[in-house]
Design an enzyme around this catalytic site. Structure first.
Site, short mmCIF file in Angstrom:
data_model
loop_
_atom_site.label_atom_id
_atom_site.label_comp_id
_atom_site.label_asym_id
_atom_site.label_seq_id
_atom_site.Cartn_x
_atom_site.Cartn_y
_atom_site.Cartn_z
N GLY A 83 -22.40 131.49 46.17
CA GLY A 83 -22.33 132.24 47.97
C GLY A 83 -21.57 132.84 48.26
N ARG A 86 -15.87 130.47 51.32
CA ARG A 86 -14.68 130.33 51.79
C ARG A 86 -14.02 131.67 51.75
NH1 ARG A 86 -9.67 129.44 47.64
NH2 ARG A 86 -10.73 129.93 45.49
N LYS A 101 -10.68 135.75 52.64
CA LYS A 101 -11.25 134.95 51.74
C LYS A 101 -9.91 134.08 51.89
CE LYS A 101 -10.49 133.81 46.56
NZ LYS A 101 -10.74 134.37 45.55
N ASP A 113 -14.48 123.71 52.76
CA ASP A 113 -13.77 123.76 53.91
C ASP A 113 -13.61 125.10 54.51
OD1 ASP A 113 -11.02 124.61 52.54
OD2 ASP A 113 -10.11 122.52 52.67
N ARG A 164 -9.36 141.08 50.61
CA ARG A 164 -9.39 142.03 49.59
C ARG A 164 -9.87 142.64 49.75
NH1 ARG A 164 -12.70 137.98 45.41
NH2 ARG A 164 -14.16 137.83 47.72
N ARG A 171 -22.26 141.23 42.94
CA ARG A 171 -22.22 140.82 41.20
C ARG A 171 -23.49 140.50 40.71
NH1 ARG A 171 -18.18 136.76 42.86
NH2 ARG A 171 -17.15 137.07 45.10
N ASP A 239 -21.94 135.03 38.28
CA ASP A 239 -21.39 135.54 39.25
C ASP A 239 -19.80 136.09 40.02
OD1 ASP A 239 -21.05 132.89 38.74
OD2 ASP A 239 -19.84 132.61 40.97
N ASN A 240 -19.27 135.82 38.93
CA ASN A 240 -17.50 136.69 38.96
C ASN A 240 -17.27 138.06 38.26
OD1 ASN A 240 -16.94 134.35 40.55
ND2 ASN A 240 -15.72 133.70 38.34
N ASP A 249 -12.52 138.03 41.62
CA ASP A 249 -12.49 136.59 42.23
C ASP A 249 -11.27 135.86 40.90
OD1 ASP A 249 -14.17 136.98 43.19
OD2 ASP A 249 -15.83 135.70 42.61
#
Length: 473
Positions: A83, A86, A101, A113, A164, A171, A239-240, A249
């Site tokens: 998911g 960040r 992002k 983080d 972005r 995806r 996923d990219n 990504d």
């Protein structure tokens, strides 16, 4: 303060695929990079600083900020729940999705983080705009924000946000997640959303197969463009992979320096799974993973048809690009042109020629002269004379000046080499944004000469040939 006219998007239409989040703004944000071209396309007219609060995650947001859930195959193994770990979606502007992002943790941060740092944010900003201006399908970047927020990686760095911009953030991994978590009804709703929004031409008697073939074609086209441009994505996990074929990504990407088909930019990719010359095969492997997410709709015949379409599209697009770079005559003899291009790549590899400088020589080449810039690079190779004869037989050659001008606008003078990005990053971290601005401007005009910055066009020094990159780059 000016306010972005943000509208609801996919996460409001399908709230089940996302969770609301509260962005965590950066401390004392400031602008590092801004794409005036993209801002104009989005209809933004105010000075960029006037949008800073929203782009920093402070709001106001007409629709709640959200993070999407998906899964994916990472280095060949399936990870069932990933998911947006960040960043967050803040809505649509001019039909494009905006994503912050580096805006802090989300439910998918897996203990992280949720931050980006200046080096990774700037690399994505520069690379996505660079590929766009090379005519390669890519997500875009409107802005980069720096800050005084400390971020702890191998050392303490400063937090940043890349703004972005993409037509769609869907995806392959979205559909994998819904299929393999037994949420097929929601998968079909997501498919319908995608079909109506971005693939309306695929509506008809067999929408699933038509949609899949369109995704196949977009994927093959983009990967062919990467191969022709000497671009290595670095982490082609499923996923990219964008269903729109957007380069997506950005992490440990790189443009080739020396011509090296087996080049791997990501130091974590010890097996070379995502090497430059592996990208076409990996693209198809990921498409097979997407097909499995729709297994009940596809049979073996469709997969074979899709494979054939993938291969044909990739080869034809690659030849179209390389015909332009070399000035070759378009013909039905596909194998002869592929052999000629392959022969050139092999010579450049053996001679350790710089990939981009080597191709740029075609802009200065007189094919009727034996002594020419390309010969000066490659004439020591044992295959040179044979290759040169075959090349001249396949040329599309007329007026020399016009021919050279055409080659000039097929072979870029400036690409985002890793050391150029690193120099801009180091300057920005010290508070000097001038190099970022100059490099960004050059990348937006990659085929032009930039006499004030000749080092943008030079091969890197020996220390910068293979700078190590990681997934946090």
């Amino acid at each position: 303060m000016s306010v972005l006219d943000l509208r609801p998007g996919i996460n409001q239409a399908l709230p089940e695929i996302a969770e609301q989040v509260t962005p965590v703004p950066l401390e004392r944000p400031f602008l590092i990079g801004w794409s005036e071209v993209l801002a104009t396309e989005l209809g933004l007219k105010a000075e960029p600083e006037r949008y800073l609060s929203q782009l920093n995650g402070e709001g106001p947001f007409p629709v709640p900020a959200t993070a999407q859930v998906y899964s994916g195959h990472q280095f060949g193994g399936y990870t069932p729940r990933l998911g947006d770990g960040r960043g967050c979606h803040i809505g649509e502007l001019g039909g494009m999705e905006l994503f912050l992002k580096g805006s802090g943790p989300t439910p998918f941060s897996r203990g992280g983080d949720g931050r980006a740092v200046i080096r990774s944010a700037l690399r994505e900003f520069l690379a996505s705009e660079a590929l766009h201006h090379l005519g390669i399908n890519s997500s875009r970047a409107l802005a980069v924000l720096g800050s005084q927020t400390p971020v702890y990686r191998e050392q303490v760095e400063r937090g940043a946000i890349t703004v972005r911009v993409s037509r769609s953030h869907l995806r392959f991994g979205h559909f994998e997640y819904l299929k393999h978590s037994d949420r097929v009804a929601l998968r079909d709703r997501l498919f319908e959303y995608s079909l109506h929004r971005d693939f309306s031409h695929c509506q008809g008697d067999a929408p699933f197969s038509a949609w899949f073939m369109a995704v196949v074609e977009r994927t093959a086209t983009t990967i062919a463009d990467w191969q022709a441009a000497g671009f290595v994505h670095g982490v082609l996990n499923s996923d990219n992979m964008s269903i729109l074929g957007e380069t997506f990504d950005y992490g440990p990407f790189a443009f080739l320096n020396r011509c090296d088909p087996s080049y791997v930019p990501n130091h974590s990719d010890e097996q070379g799974r995502y090497a430059f010359d592996q990208q076409p095969g990996i693209g198809w492997w990921n498409l097979q993973r997407l097909a499995l997410a729709f297994a009940e709709h596809f049979d073996d015949a469709l997969i074979q048809q899709a494979l054939s379409h993938y291969e044909t599209t990739l080869v034809n697009r690659y030849l179209e690009r390389m015909n332009g770079r070399l000035g070759l005559e378009a013909s039905n003899d596909t194998q002869a042109r592929l052999d000629l291009i392959s022969g050139l790549i092999q010579m450049m590899t053996r001679q350790q020629s710089d990939f981009h400088q080597g191709f740029r020589q075609f802009a200065h080449l007189d094919p009727e002269q034996e002594d020419n810039p390309l010969a000066q690079l490659l004439s020591q190779d044992p295959d040179w004379q044979s290759w040169w004869r075959q090349y001249r037989q396949q040329l599309n050659f007329g007026n020399l000046s016009e021919w050279q001008q055409q080659r000039r606008y097929q072979n870029p003078n400036v690409v985002l080499r890793t050391h150029l990005a690193q120099q801009a990053i180091e300057a920005a971290e010290k508070g000097d944004m001038a190099l970022v601005k100059h490099l960004h401007q050059a990348l937006c005009h990659p085929y032009d000469d930039h006499p004030d910055f000749p080092h943008f066009s030079e091969a890197p020094p020996s220390w910068a040939q293979h700078l190590p990159l990681s997934c946090s780059s």
